[in-house]
Structures are given as structure tokens and as C-alpha cells.
Design a protein around this motif. Structure first.
Motif, PDB file in Angstrom:
ATOM      1  N   UNK A  68       0.843  -1.191   0.000  1.00 58.81           N
ATOM      2  CA  UNK A  68       0.000   0.000   0.000  1.00 58.81           C
ATOM      3  C   UNK A  68       0.883   1.247   0.000  1.00 58.81           C
ATOM      4  N   UNK A  69       0.278   2.396  -0.254  1.00 62.77           N
ATOM      5  CA  UNK A  69       1.041   3.643  -0.300  1.00 62.77           C
ATOM      6  C   UNK A  69       1.672   3.998   1.042  1.00 62.77           C
ATOM      7  N   UNK A  70       1.138   3.426   2.113  1.00 63.19           N
ATOM      8  CA  UNK A  70       1.725   3.697   3.433  1.00 63.19           C
ATOM      9  C   UNK A  70       2.852   2.730   3.773  1.00 63.19           C
ATOM     10  N   UNK A  71       3.227   1.873   2.818  1.00 56.74           N
ATOM     11  CA  UNK A  71       4.355   0.985   3.007  1.00 56.74           C
ATOM     12  C   UNK A  71       4.012  -0.371   3.589  1.00 56.74           C
ATOM     13  N   UNK A  72       2.766  -0.595   3.942  1.00 59.55           N
ATOM     14  CA  UNK A  72       2.378  -1.853   4.565  1.00 59.55           C
ATOM     15  C   UNK A  72       1.887  -2.856   3.526  1.00 59.55           C
ATOM     16  N   UNK A 124      -1.925  -7.448   4.019  1.00 56.31           N
ATOM     17  CA  UNK A 124      -2.413  -8.242   5.154  1.00 56.31           C
ATOM     18  C   UNK A 124      -1.942  -7.702   6.502  1.00 56.31           C
ATOM     19  N   UNK A 125      -1.173  -6.622   6.487  1.00 56.08           N
ATOM     20  CA  UNK A 125      -0.669  -6.050   7.732  1.00 56.08           C
ATOM     21  C   UNK A 125      -1.720  -5.152   8.379  1.00 56.08           C
ATOM     22  N   UNK A 126      -1.734  -5.156   9.680  1.00 51.14           N
ATOM     23  CA  UNK A 126      -2.652  -4.284  10.421  1.00 51.14           C
ATOM     24  C   UNK A 126      -2.362  -2.832  10.082  1.00 51.14           C
ATOM     25  N   UNK A 127      -3.411  -2.075   9.838  1.00 50.66           N
ATOM     26  CA  UNK A 127      -3.255  -0.659   9.534  1.00 50.66           C
ATOM     27  C   UNK A 127      -2.912  -0.359   8.096  1.00 50.66           C
ATOM     28  N   UNK A 128      -2.965  -1.356   7.224  1.00 49.09           N
ATOM     29  CA  UNK A 128      -2.613  -1.120   5.821  1.00 49.09           C
ATOM     30  C   UNK A 128      -3.663  -0.295   5.093  1.00 49.09           C
ATOM     31  N   UNK A 129      -4.908  -0.403   5.526  1.00 50.86           N
ATOM     32  CA  UNK A 129      -5.995   0.291   4.842  1.00 50.86           C
ATOM     33  C   UNK A 129      -6.509  -0.440   3.617  1.00 50.86           C
ATOM     34  N   UNK A 130      -6.054  -1.661   3.427  1.00 49.10           N
ATOM     35  CA  UNK A 130      -6.478  -2.434   2.259  1.00 49.10           C
ATOM     36  C   UNK A 130      -7.948  -2.795   2.362  1.00 49.10           C
ATOM     37  N   UNK A 131      -8.664  -2.591   1.265  1.00 49.89           N
ATOM     38  CA  UNK A 131     -10.088  -2.910   1.196  1.00 49.89           C
ATOM     39  C   UNK A 131     -10.295  -3.960   0.107  1.00 49.89           C
ATOM     40  N   UNK A 177      14.077  -6.031  12.483  1.00 52.45           N
ATOM     41  CA  UNK A 177      15.113  -7.062  12.507  1.00 52.45           C
ATOM     42  C   UNK A 177      15.430  -7.561  11.090  1.00 52.45           C
ATOM     43  N   UNK A 178      16.526  -8.332  10.991  1.00 52.09           N
ATOM     44  CA  UNK A 178      17.020  -8.794   9.694  1.00 52.09           C
ATOM     45  C   UNK A 178      15.976  -9.581   8.918  1.00 52.09           C
ATOM     46  N   UNK A 179      15.260 -10.474   9.569  1.00 49.26           N
ATOM     47  CA  UNK A 179      14.262 -11.287   8.870  1.00 49.26           C
ATOM     48  C   UNK A 179      13.158 -10.421   8.275  1.00 49.26           C
ATOM     49  N   UNK A 180      12.703  -9.438   9.036  1.00 46.07           N
ATOM     50  CA  UNK A 180      11.657  -8.546   8.546  1.00 46.07           C
ATOM     51  C   UNK A 180      12.174  -7.707   7.379  1.00 46.07           C
ATOM     52  N   UNK A 181      13.427  -7.249   7.488  1.00 40.48           N
ATOM     53  CA  UNK A 181      14.022  -6.497   6.381  1.00 40.48           C
ATOM     54  C   UNK A 181      14.173  -7.367   5.137  1.00 40.48           C
ATOM     55  N   UNK A 182      14.483  -8.639   5.340  1.00 37.26           N
ATOM     56  CA  UNK A 182      14.603  -9.551   4.201  1.00 37.26           C
ATOM     57  C   UNK A 182      13.279  -9.630   3.438  1.00 37.26           C
ATOM     58  N   UNK A 183      12.193  -9.743   4.172  1.00 32.00           N
ATOM     59  CA  UNK A 183      10.870  -9.784   3.540  1.00 32.00           C
ATOM     60  C   UNK A 183      10.603  -8.510   2.751  1.00 32.00           C
ATOM     61  N   UNK A 184      10.957  -7.366   3.329  1.00 31.30           N
ATOM     62  CA  UNK A 184      10.736  -6.079   2.660  1.00 31.30           C
ATOM     63  C   UNK A 184      11.560  -5.983   1.389  1.00 31.30           C
ATOM     64  N   UNK A 185      12.842  -6.345   1.476  1.00 30.51           N
ATOM     65  CA  UNK A 185      13.735  -6.223   0.320  1.00 30.51           C
ATOM     66  C   UNK A 185      13.288  -7.162  -0.794  1.00 30.51           C
ATOM     67  N   UNK A 186      12.916  -8.372  -0.459  1.00 31.77           N
ATOM     68  CA  UNK A 186      12.492  -9.320  -1.490  1.00 31.77           C
ATOM     69  C   UNK A 186      11.189  -8.883  -2.137  1.00 31.77           C
ATOM     70  N   UNK A 187      10.286  -8.348  -1.341  1.00 29.96           N
ATOM     71  CA  UNK A 187       9.030  -7.838  -1.896  1.00 29.96           C
ATOM     72  C   UNK A 187       9.290  -6.637  -2.795  1.00 29.96           C
TER      73      UNK A 187
END
Length: 544
Positions: free
Chosen positions: A311-315, A318-325, A452-462
């Protein structure tokens, strides 16, 4: 391999190499005897141009997308990649058989150049070393492609005979990759940078599209990433990020403009496959809506790819607060989504200049582009990136980008994170820069998340998936990350529908096809049946 080695003389050469002012043209070919060749520098350039013909083609470039969870090919198009993606193939599969032949044909062409160029009398030394460097790059690229798909492969840099081709064994993939890496390092001094000045052996305007020093460095970084050699990848990337000595590269201001004929050879392109003149590709006939391209839509995006755009907010959606409808799924998404994929309600200007609204939901009127129609996308999505409205009779001369500067930034971010070095400074150089260019302006998307590194890995791969979608890299990414057995063992999904006779999952999304990916079997393709019939020394990969 035997197929690609039948002729010992130069297989494809030309009388004169014609270079346009814009493109690296392919040679006009006719047969020559070996004795009558290698008399002038033009002979060497012609032989080199033949090597460029086998760098890649559109069926591999676009078809590779359907070897991943990004895309789906409906039917046997793109050399039967659908059977590979479904896990239902064997060693006689068309794509893997032709891949082997295509790459070894390229290697032989390059070996012809490296073996014979010394025969040209009184050749300019700078030009000679440049030609050799280009041929060695192309050969290294071919070997890298072979190893990435097949693992151990026959390896040689000379002109082997037919008898030798029937008895040669395979060389360990790590030894081949070491050769590739050493070649890409050794040739750098002989390759000009991308300024096209023509000075000191540099390329002139007519030579755009040839291999440059930046291409050798960027490909070297990609090989390091393939081998999980993080520091090696970092070192290569820094040669392009922190210095202009090896070429001047920068992100374009507009993401969509990168993939247009009007903006070819822009500062972001490092290595691309040349088209134009007499060489065109018609793949867009197969991935555009059939009301635009007037053919069945057979190469299409998956719901899984769509769901990975943030989303435009970076989430993530499926993340809480993403605003996805879920009832309005395409609003406030990563701007690269609409630049890459057409969905229900998207608009596109067709070849006649008419603006079409693409309708993909069941029951749409007209239904031509909806999942109801037999010739429409079965997922309800269409690829938009690489749409070339300037194409004559749908045949595009648009170059296909293999590596661009954005990829270098993404490799750098990933390698830094794997060494626990992805901090705010690296983030701002890479992920933030890419998102800002794409059009994000929310701090949640732009600021370093500090996780943390694992969360950053998910972000970078996405991020890598979104930035490089439909550019042929995802299939190798999921293999080197060793997640192919997870993401390719799930059904291919399309849009969410209600009612109808569609097969659907528990959440109402269309199931287009089931896929299987067996670990470790499917991480390497089998040696083709025909090749093993010709050469019993080739052996076979595990479980095949």
C-alpha cells in the motif's frame, strides 16, 4: 549439445555488418568458408554480431516470468514453460531442450571469435581487445544461464569436434561459475564505459547496445548473488553506486518511461537485448488484452503477484493498519502496480489511439476481456509493462532490459542485509530511492523501518519483486532463495469472484491451475533426452 556443434566452420557470418545510428543491428548472414574469412576487422565484427544474436530472445525473456509465481502461460506457448511451472515436465520438454541448444550454439560462436581473431592481420589492438572482451562476456553469460538451470554442464573454451561433443562430460557447476566470475573481472579494462564518446576506444553513437564495463560489473554482482557471496556482490555494486569511473548510471525520474522506445539507452539501462531494424518481437500479442492485440491472452499475471504490491503507506495488504479494502483492492497501491499490470477498470490507449477500459470481472459487458471469455486472461489480469504502441503490426523493436541500475541497488540492499549491514544510510540509497522514484510520499513507506534482519529480508524481497516484475528475474530469485518449492507448490490464482462455475479457493479467488515443485528435483532441470542419446557421458541430475 551435439545438435549445436555439428558445423566446425563459422555457422553464421556476414559480408558486412551494418550498424544503424541507434541500434546494434544483427548481421545479414550467408555462408563463408573458414579459409576465406578472418581477413579484416569487419570479419571479426561480423562474427561477434552473430554472438549477440544468441544472447537471448523474447520467448525466454517473457517466458521466464511464467516459470515463477509472477506469471502463467495458458497452453503450450513460450516453448512449453507451463508444463515446467506445473511440475509436469520431463527431459524431452521443449524449453529445456532448446535452452541447452541455444546456449551451446552461443558458446560455440563465441569460441570461434576468441580462437580465430588473431588471424586478422594488422588489427587495431584496442578494437581487437574490445571484441574479445565482448565475446567473452557473451560466453560467460551463456554459461551462467546454463548453470542456473542445469547445474553441472559441459565446459570448454576451444572449438571441440563432433566426436569430442559426443564424449565430453559435465563440469562441476562451481568450477564453471568460478570461470564466469574470473572472465567478468578480467575483461573490464577492455570494455568502454557507457558514455559513447568514441574516445580512447570508447563506443560511438552507432555502437549503442554493445557490452560495457558496467554490464560486466553488474553481471558479476548477479553471479555473486546467485552464489550467496554477499561481500563480493557488495564490492561490485559499489563500483557502480559510488563511482562513475565504470559508467554513469542513475534512476530515471519516471518508472513507466524506462520501458519505451522513446527512452531507450537511458541512464538506468546497464545491459539489454537489442531489437529494432529487422529484429522485432511479437510477445505483446500474447500478454495484452485481446481487444488491444486481437489475439488470445496467454501470458498473464497471477493474483499472488498482485497481492505482493504494498500500500502507499508501506504496509503489505495483510498487515494491520494497511488500509487495504478487499472490495476496492486496487486503490492506494504501489504505483508500480498500475505501471505493470492491467486490472478490472484499468484504461489503456490501443494501437488506434482509442482509450479502452479493461473489464475483467465475470458478467462484464462487453465480456471480451473478462474471465468469462475463452480467449481472455484466465486470472483477470494482463501485463502492461513493455507495451509498445509504436510497434508496426504489433511487432516491437523495444529492447528488453536484462539488468538496470535499480537491480544494482536492490542487489546491494539484499547483500547488505544478509551481512546485517542494512542501516538507514543503505536504505536511503536503495529502497527509499526506488520508492520515491515510483511515487511514494508517505513516511511509512519511505523511512527506514528499523526492524530485525528477517523482517528487512521480507521487505527487500518484496521490493525486488515489485520493481522488477515482468523483467524475467523472479524465476531465478525464488530458486537462489530456495523458496521455489514453497511458492510454486501453490495453485495459480486469479481474481475474486462470486457465483459462476469457476473453481475457487476458500476465499473466492479463481483457481486457474495447480502446480507442484519437488525439492530438490525441480531446482535443476534435467539434461535433455536428445543430448544424452548422443552422449552417454553426460549423466543426469538428481531424481531425473
Amino acid at each position: 549439445m551435439f545438435i549445436s556443434m555439428k558445423k566446425l566452420l563459422l555457422p553464421i557470418l556476414c559480408a558486412v555488418v551494418l550498424f544503424s545510428c541507434r541500434k546494434l543491428d544483427q548481421p545479414i548472414t550467408r555462408d563463408y568458408t573458414d579459409a576465406a574469412y578472418w581477413r579484416t576487422a569487419d570479419d571479426a565484427l561480423a562474427a561477434l554480431a552473430s554472438c549477440y544474436e544468441n544472447l537471448s530472445d523474447d520467448s525466454y525473456y517473457f517466458g521466464d516470468e511464467a516459470l515463477s509465481d509472477n506469471g502463467f502461460v495458458n497452453g503450450i506457448g513460450y516453448k512449453a514453460v507451463s508444463t515446467i511451472a506445473a511440475g509436469a515436465y520431463d527431459p524431452s520438454n521443449q524449453r529445456l531442450t532448446e535452452e541447452w541448444k541455444y546456449r551451446f550454439t552461443c558458446i560455440r560462436k563465441c569460441n570461434i571469435v576468441t580462437t580465430n581473431i588473431d588471424r586478422v592481420p594488422a588489427m587495431d589492438s584496442t578494437l581487437k581487445h574490445r571484441i574479445l572482451a565482448e565475446a567473452r562476456f557473451i560466453r560467460a553469460y551463456a554459461y551462467f544461464q546454463l548453470v542456473s538451470w542445469f547445474g553441472d554442464v559441459p565446459f570448454y573454451t576451444n572449438l571441440i569436434t563432433i566426436d569430442e561433443s559426443k564424449s565430453i562430460s559435465r563440469t562441476d557447476k562451481n568450477q564453471v561459475l568460478d570461470f564466469v566470475q574470473s572472465e567478468l573481472t578480467a575483461i573490464r579494462p577492455d570494455l568502454p564505459v557507457n558514455n559513447y564518446t568514441g574516445a580512447n576506444g570508447g563506443y560511438q553513437e552507432k555502437d549503442k547496445g554493445r557490452i560495457t564495463r558496467g554490464a560486466a560489473i553488474a553481471l558479476s554482482a548477479r553471479v555473486h548473488m546467485f552464489k550467496s557471496e554477499w561481500q563480493g556482490a557488495i564490492n561490485d555494486c559499489e563500483l557502480l553506486i559510488n563511482s562513475s569511473n565504470n559508467g554513469t548510471y542513475a534512476l530515471q525520474n519516471n518508472y513507466s518511461n524506462i520501458f519505451t522506445t522513446a527512452n531507450e539507452y537511458n541512464s538506468e539501462v546497464i545491459f539489454d537485448i537489442q531489437y529494432g531494424g529487422g529484429r522485432t518481437h511479437g510477445s505483446q500479442r500474447n500478454f495484452l488484452p485481446q481487444t488491444v492485440a486481437l489475439l488470445r491472452s496467454t501470458l498473464v499475471p497471477t493474483q499472488d503477484l498482485v497481492d505482493d504490491y504494498i500500500m502507499l503507506n508501506g504496509k503489505g495488504i495483510k498487515e494491520a493498519g494497511s488500509g487495504y479494502n478487499e472490495n476496492d483492492p486496487y486503490t492506494n497501491r504501489d504505483p508500480r502496480f498500475n505501471a505493470t499490470i492491467l486490472h478490472d477498470g484499468s484504461t489503456i490507449t490501443d494501437f488506434d489511439g482509442k482509450v479502452q477500459t479493461i473489464l475483467t470481472k465475470p458478467g462484464s459487458n462487453p465480456a471480451t476481456n473478462s474471465v468469462d471469455d475463452q480467449g481472455a486472461s484466465p486470472t483477470g489480469y494482463y501485463f502492461y509493462k513493455y507495451y509498445d504502441r509504436t510497434a508496426t503490426n504489433y511487432s516491437s523493436g523495444l529492447n528488453l532490459i536484462v539488468i538496470r541500475y535499480a537491480d544494482v541497488l536492490l542487489m546491494y540492499a539484499e547483500a547488505k542485509n544478509e551481512l546485517s549491514q542494512l542501516d538507514a544510510g543503505v536504505w536511503n540509497q536503495t529502497i527509499r530511492a526506488l520508492r520515491a522514484r515510483a511515487g511514494f510520499n508517505d513516511a511509512g513507506a519511505l523511512e527506514f523501518p528499523g526492524v530485525a534482519q528477517d523482517a528487512l529480508r521480507t521487505i527487500v524481497r518484496r521490493e525486488r519483486r515489485a520493481e522488477l516484475a515482468f523483467e524475467g528475474v523472479r524465476a531465478q530469485d525464488i530458486r537462489r532463495w530456495k523458496i521455489a518449492d514453497q511458492v510454486m507448490s501453490k495453485p495459480v490464482r486469479g481474481i475474486k469472484v462470486s457465483g459462476g462455475s469457476f473453481r475457487k479457493d476458500a476465499n473466492g479467488y479463481i483457481i486457474v491451475e495447480d502446480r507442484t515443485f519437488i525439492n530438490p528435483k525441480h531446482y535443476l532441470w534435467p539434461v535433455p533426452t536428445f543430448e544424452r542419446d548422443q552422449n552417454t557421458n553426460l549423466g543426469q541430475n538428481q531424481d531425473w
